[in-house]
Design an enzyme around this catalytic site. Structure first.
Site, PDB file in Angstrom:
ATOM      1  N   ASN A 519       0.831  -1.201   0.000  1.00 34.29           N
ATOM      2  CA  ASN A 519       0.000   0.000   0.000  1.00 34.29           C
ATOM      3  C   ASN A 519       0.865   1.249   0.000  1.00 34.29           C
ATOM      4  OD1 ASN A 519       0.866  -0.599   2.669  1.00 34.29           O
ATOM      5  ND2 ASN A 519      -0.662   0.821   3.465  1.00 34.29           N
ATOM      6  N   CYS A 521       1.959   2.997   2.379  1.00 30.69           N
ATOM      7  CA  CYS A 521       2.960   3.085   3.455  1.00 30.69           C
ATOM      8  C   CYS A 521       3.743   1.792   3.641  1.00 30.69           C
ATOM      9  CB  CYS A 521       2.290   3.490   4.767  1.00 30.69           C
ATOM     10  SG  CYS A 521       1.345   5.021   4.655  1.00 30.69           S
ATOM     11  N   GLU A 523       3.161  -1.261   4.578  1.00 22.86           N
ATOM     12  CA  GLU A 523       3.001  -2.214   5.677  1.00 22.86           C
ATOM     13  C   GLU A 523       1.917  -3.253   5.441  1.00 22.86           C
ATOM     14  OE1 GLU A 523      -0.250   0.678   6.901  1.00 22.86           O
ATOM     15  OE2 GLU A 523       1.557   0.634   5.670  1.00 22.86           O
TER      16      GLU A 523
END
Length: 834
Positions: A519, A521, A523
């Site tokens: 995604n 970010c 994670e």
């Protein structure tokens, strides 16, 4: 008629401005201007037709002219009373007797007494600003002193708008629900789900004293961005009411049919409120923003897989726009899209490749913002063997042809082990068009991964493509591609790194799909697939469209506050306080309930969400916790502690999800998963009796959630909770934030003479190889991934940065996030200077 207040300034991403700094630029509220520190006697009304006497100069107060405190935009004034000002300061000082307030009081009094009139809000702003200015290593408590002043302002304004005595701090919670539901601010869900008696019982849970846990910066961020106000931004909801509303909203569908069901539901509400109000955990910002309110969804991020067709590309663009409109960030996997020069309908050299479509996404990110709060955020992922990879790596550079740039998306590369091996041996690498590979071979390279380190399906398929002379390719040196990656990272922080073989080897649901990217970010790692148009049928005046839903990933996040929930323990081996034992079960339940309550912006996301019931329980406050426990970042002790702590968190999360499955049923795709077969536990070396027993229970009872752990950046919620972000080190133990017209001191959470040595080295001076080892130890226990930043000087040697990436890959880290560079002197960087 009411008159506007002068609002406090909005804090920036790094820290808050001094109170009042943005007064002229910020939309005013329409609540009566009332200072929360009483500084005057009875009010003297000013006739509306008569103009208030204006001071001839700033010094008139010293010439015998009385100083006035003005309110209601000058409609009322009160004579200044220094004794009352001092009593108000002393009342807060009683909570912080270690602080010397004499100079503070003189400074504030001087600010007032130099003027003929002072606006009440300006006085409160000055009280806050002066308190913040005194924060330093020996007196960090001034940050909480400032918070107390701001709390009084919130209490006063809420009481005026809700018609109760401000000394009570909190008014009727039932009245708040009814009032804001009437104003179309709150939804009616809570009023429908709970009786008035239950809401009154919930109201008795509120503990106003827990407001004192906030430092000013966190409290201000919570109040200005997340507390419910009316449409004119008037204060209604207070901090403890936000926590209680989230708790009630997330527990509303808990079973109340059986004996004691309603009582059990209220117990769960109480547990959720306990967890939130004590700042032991935070929910994701969309949940914090939207739970209990009208509109908006509860999830942070989404991941889409873009199909290689005109319809698929534009459908994905539309879906991404809808997600962004609802406040979500997006990861978009572009690996299926054919490269520049590829054939379209058999006509060679027709395709423009991925860059034009990424520029379309760039425009979408800018034009469709996230609930009006910030521009849309899109991360685009591409495989390292894609023939457009070189143009892709240049997308965010400031030089070159700007028509080929997309500065508002974030780039990420999907990297197999085979490529890293080619970099190590300085070997050749081959770039292919995925459409041509599919046409000739009947399959896509990205649909395979290496099941073992050094061996597996991907490298066999890759070699097959390399050896097929029917397939065109571009030959490059792997190290040259990696150099382009590092150049872009030092200039822009991107691309992010996604090590696809390790990701898929450790995917507990590999039986049901593939993970192609992450995604925004880095994670979230869950199964993905494109949504495809099946048919369009004209039926009278209607067009009926049928699409085959792909796996459109949803991130349902919340985070443990390690700085509070994991307390420093006395004695040997006593790693965890009982807070985690109580916290994680309610946290997993809250996340699981988000799945059923969510109103997602695209339908295939709802289908995927319910198929896997994936959650992302994370953490923040790692550096804060190390400082509290007296553990140096660069030591083996920090690595061992990371390993032990995250194993325990994982064990408690698996236990909680298993027990939820026994109560509510397993996620639909559980059968055949690594959870079901026990491979999840074997692959991670979980062989203690406790783990073996838990694995046996999971095989019998199932799992409620297909994925459990993910550590997000969570900077905003960490700031609200008064701790350090994610697993990141702090920027500096103490520094001054420079703004246009002031300097604001910023201190690390829990800073003291005792914790200073563990904070002294900021992010850019800490050994990044130690960070890699530390993160690899925790990655073993995180079934998804970790937003892991690398902090390097901009003058870092290319060989050192390369070795840092190679070390991350060798250690089994699944993703890395930003490479954050800073212009520190290379001589100050001990770890990178050798």
């Amino acid at each position: 008629m009411t008159y506007p207040d002068t609002p406090v300034a909005t804090p920036s991403a790094v820290g808050s401005r001094p109170a009042g700094a943005l007064a002229a630029a910020t939309p005013a509220t329409s609540v009566h201007a009332t200072a929360c520190v009483h500084v005057a006697a009875d009010p003297v009304p000013v006739p509306r037709a008569a103009a208030m006497p204006q001071p001839a100069s700033e010094g008139l107060a010293h010439a015998g002219v009385r100083t006035w405190i003005t309110k209601d935009a000058g409609n009322r004034r009160l004579p200044y009373d220094r004794a009352r000002l001092e009593r108000s300061i002393d009342a807060i000082h009683a909570e912080f007797p270690q602080l010397d307030v004499a100079d503070y009081t003189r400074s504030v009094a001087g600010f007032v007494e130099r003027k003929a009139s002072v606006n009440a809000d300006d006085l409160v702003d000055h009280l806050i600003r002066e308190a913040e200015a005194r924060v330093d290593l020996t007196a960090p408590e001034w940050e909480h002193f400032a918070a107390r002043i701001y709390l009084r302002r919130l209490y006063k304004r809420a009481s005026r708008n809700r018609f109760y005595d401000a000394e009570l701090k909190y008014g009727s919670y039932v009245g708040l629900q009814e009032s804001l539901a009437d104003r179309n601010i709150y939804s009616n869900d809570i009023l429908r789900a709970y009786s008035k008696e239950e809401l009154q019982e919930a109201a008795r849970m509120i503990e106003p004293e827990r407001d004192k846990l906030f430092a000013y910066n966190g409290l201000y961020l919570l109040a200005t961005r997340y507390l419910a106000t009316d449409h004119a931004r008037n204060v209604y909801e207070l901090p403890q009411e936000r926590w209680l509303t989230i708790a009630l909203y997330l527990m509303q569908q808990e079973n109340v049919q059986g004996k004691g069901g309603r009582e059990r539901r209220m117990q769960l509400v109480g547990e959720a409120y306990w967890a939130l109000s004590n700042l032991y955990m935070t929910v994701a910002t969309p949940t914090l923003q939207n739970a209990g309110k009208v509109g908006g969804q509860l999830s942070s991020c989404f991941i889409d897989t873009v199909d290689d067709s005109l319809q698929g590309i534009f459908d994905s663009n539309t879906d991404i726009a809808r997600v962004s409109k609802g406040g979500g960030g997006v990861g978009a996997y572009m690996g299926y899209v054919r490269s520049s020069g590829s054939a379209i309908r058999g006509v060679p050299n027709s395709s423009g490749g991925v860059v034009p479509w990424i520029k379309q996404l760039n425009n979408t990110a800018v034009s469709v913002d996230q609930l009006g709060q910030r521009k849309g955020a899109v991360a685009v992922y591409l495989d390292i063997w894609h023939r457009d990879i070189e143009a892709f790596l240049d997308l965010r550079l400031n030089n070159g042809d700007q028509r080929l740039r997309a500065h508002d998306v974030f780039t990420s590369v999907c990297i197999p082990d085979l490529f890293m091996e080619a970099v190590e041996r300085r070997g050749d690498w081959y770039l292919f068009d995925p459409h041509e590979v599919k046409r000739v071979k009947g399959w896509y390279l990205q649909d395979f991964f290496d099941e073992k380190k050094g061996d597996g399906s991907f490298r066999k398929k890759y070699e097959e493509v390399v050896n097929d002379e029917r397939i065109s390719r571009k030959t490059v040196k792997a190290i040259e591609i990696f150099k382009r990656i590092m150049v872009s990272q030092l200039e822009t922080g991107n691309p992010f790194m996604f090590y696809r073989d390790e990701v898929n080897r450790k995917n507990p649901n590999k039986h049901a799909g593939m993970v192609y990217s992450s995604n925004l970010c880095t994670e979230i790692l869950q199964n993905m697939s494109p949504t495809r148009l099946m048919q369009e049928i004209i039926s009278g005046n209607q067009i009926v469209t049928t699409r085959q839903a792909g796996d459109f990933v949803v991130c349902n996040l919340s985070s443990i506050n390690l700085g509070r929930a994991v307390l420093p323990q006395q004695g040997q081996g006593d790693l965890i306080s009982d807070v985690l034992e109580r916290l994680i079960p309610i946290q997993v339940r809250m996340l699981d309930n988000v799945i059923d309550l969510n109103q997602l912006p695209v339908p295939q996301a709802t289908i995927t969400n319910r198929k896997y019931r994936a959650i992302g329980l994370g953490t923040f406050g790692w550096h804060h916790l190390l400082a509290l426990k007296g553990i140096d970042w660069n030591t083996r002790q920090a690595e061992d502690f990371s390993d032990a702590l995250y194993e325990r968190i994982n064990q408690l999360a698996v236990q909680a999800s298993m027990e939820l499955a026994r109560e509510k049923g397993t996620y639909p795709a559980f059968a055949g998963s690594d959870w079901h077969t026990g491979a999840y536990f074997r692959d991670r070396g979980y062989e203690t009796p406790a783990w073996l027993d838990l694995a046996a229970q999971v095989a019998v009872n199932g799992m409620r959630n297909g994925w459990l752990l993910a550590v997000a950046p969570n900077m905003s919620t960490a700031q609200i909770a008064g701790s350090t972000a994610s697993i990141d080190p702090i920027y500096s133990a103490f520094y001054y934030e420079e703004k246009k017209d002031y300097r604001r001191p910023v201190a690390a959470p829990g800073l003291s003479l005792e914790t200073w040595p563990y904070y002294e080295k900021g992010a850019y001076k800490l050994d990044q190889f130690a960070s890699v080892r530390q993160n690899a130890r925790r990655q073993r226990h995180v079934d998804q991934a970790i937003s892991f930043n690398l902090y390097v000087p901009s003058t870092i040697r290319a060989s050192t940065l390369l070795e840092l990436h190679m070390s991350a890959w060798r250690e089994g880290i699944k993703t890395t996030y930003y490479v954050r560079s800073n212009d520190i002197d290379i001589a100050e960087c001990e770890w990178c200077a050798s």
